[in-house]
Design a protein around this motif. Structure first.
Motif: not given
Ligand code: C5P
Length: 227
Positions: A64-76, A81-90
């Protein structure tokens, strides 16, 4: 930056300035900042969005955790933090998430999964990670460990200024926020799994009377001294 790239850990209670310090230290050194709290927040957001009833969260499975598709994506000099390919922050800082994250952080499956994500991201070094257990559990062999503290009213004031821009908070606001922080500290310090404590060998920096530049400089110097 030439020479070996360290793993730097910055732990401390809520509102001690860990994330902003870690971000600035990463910039100064050409390292990358990993905000581990954002990962715990992302899992909390994922659980809220999943529709799984809150009383069942403690039984959450790896799949179930893997289904959340949480990724750490290097950026500068940071990881997004991305969830399902979308950056989440606020959305990670909403009151709904903030209220529930200390509970989610006590779930062993969550901690175990996030521990592995953090270690994978920091492979090769050049990372400044901030959180509650990064110098004790996640990276016990980190080259430089820092424990940041500050008086509770000072932490409350900083939190309020951060949230509400330039509006100076009233004394009542500060007291109320200090109570909320004390409650969160208690939950983080008294939990059985990975409690917040000063890591062995950590440099302790009390930031109550320091300017932001001074606290950043202390950490940067410690890392330069190591390399
Ligand atoms: O630092 P931040 O306020 O974003 O952290 C949110 C919560 O995530 C903390 O109150 C704590 O319960 C949890 N956390 C943790 N271990 C970490 C980072 C955060 O348990 N390394």
């Amino acid at each position: 930056m030439t020479g070996p790239m360290a793993v730097v850990t910055i732990d401390g209670p809520a509102g001690s300035g860990k994330s902003s310090t870690a971000r600035a230290v990463a910039r100064a050194l050409g390292y990358r900042h990993l905000d581990s709290g954002a990962l715990f927040r992302a899992v909390t957001l994922g659980l809220l969005r999943s529709g799984i009833p809150e009383e069942e969260w403690s039984e959450v499975k790896l799949a179930q955790l893997e289904e959340m598709k949480i990724e750490l994506v290097p950026s500068g000099t940071r990881f997004d933090v991305e969830m399902d390919g979308i950056v989440v922050d606020r959305e990670l800082r909403s009151p709904d998430v903030t209220r529930r994250v200390p509970g989610v952080a006590t779930i062993p499956a969550v901690r175990d999964w996030l521990l592995r994500r953090q270690r994978a991201a920091a492979k090769g070094g050049g990372v400044v990670v901030d959180g509650r257990d990064t110098g004790t559990v996640v990276f016990p062999d980190a080259a430089v460990k820092v424990f940041l503290t500050a008086g509770i009213e000072e932490r409350a004031r900083r939190r309020l200024l951060q949230d509400e821009g330039a509006e100076p908070p009233t004394r009542r606001d500060v007291r109320r926020e200090a109570e909320r922080l004390a409650d969160r500290d208690r939950q983080d310090e008294t939990r059985e799994i990975a409690p917040l404590r000063r890591p062995e060998g950590a440099i302790e920096v009390d930031t109550t009377g320091l300017s932001f530049e001074e606290q950043v400089a202390r950490v940067v110097e410690a890392v330069r001294g190591w390399g």
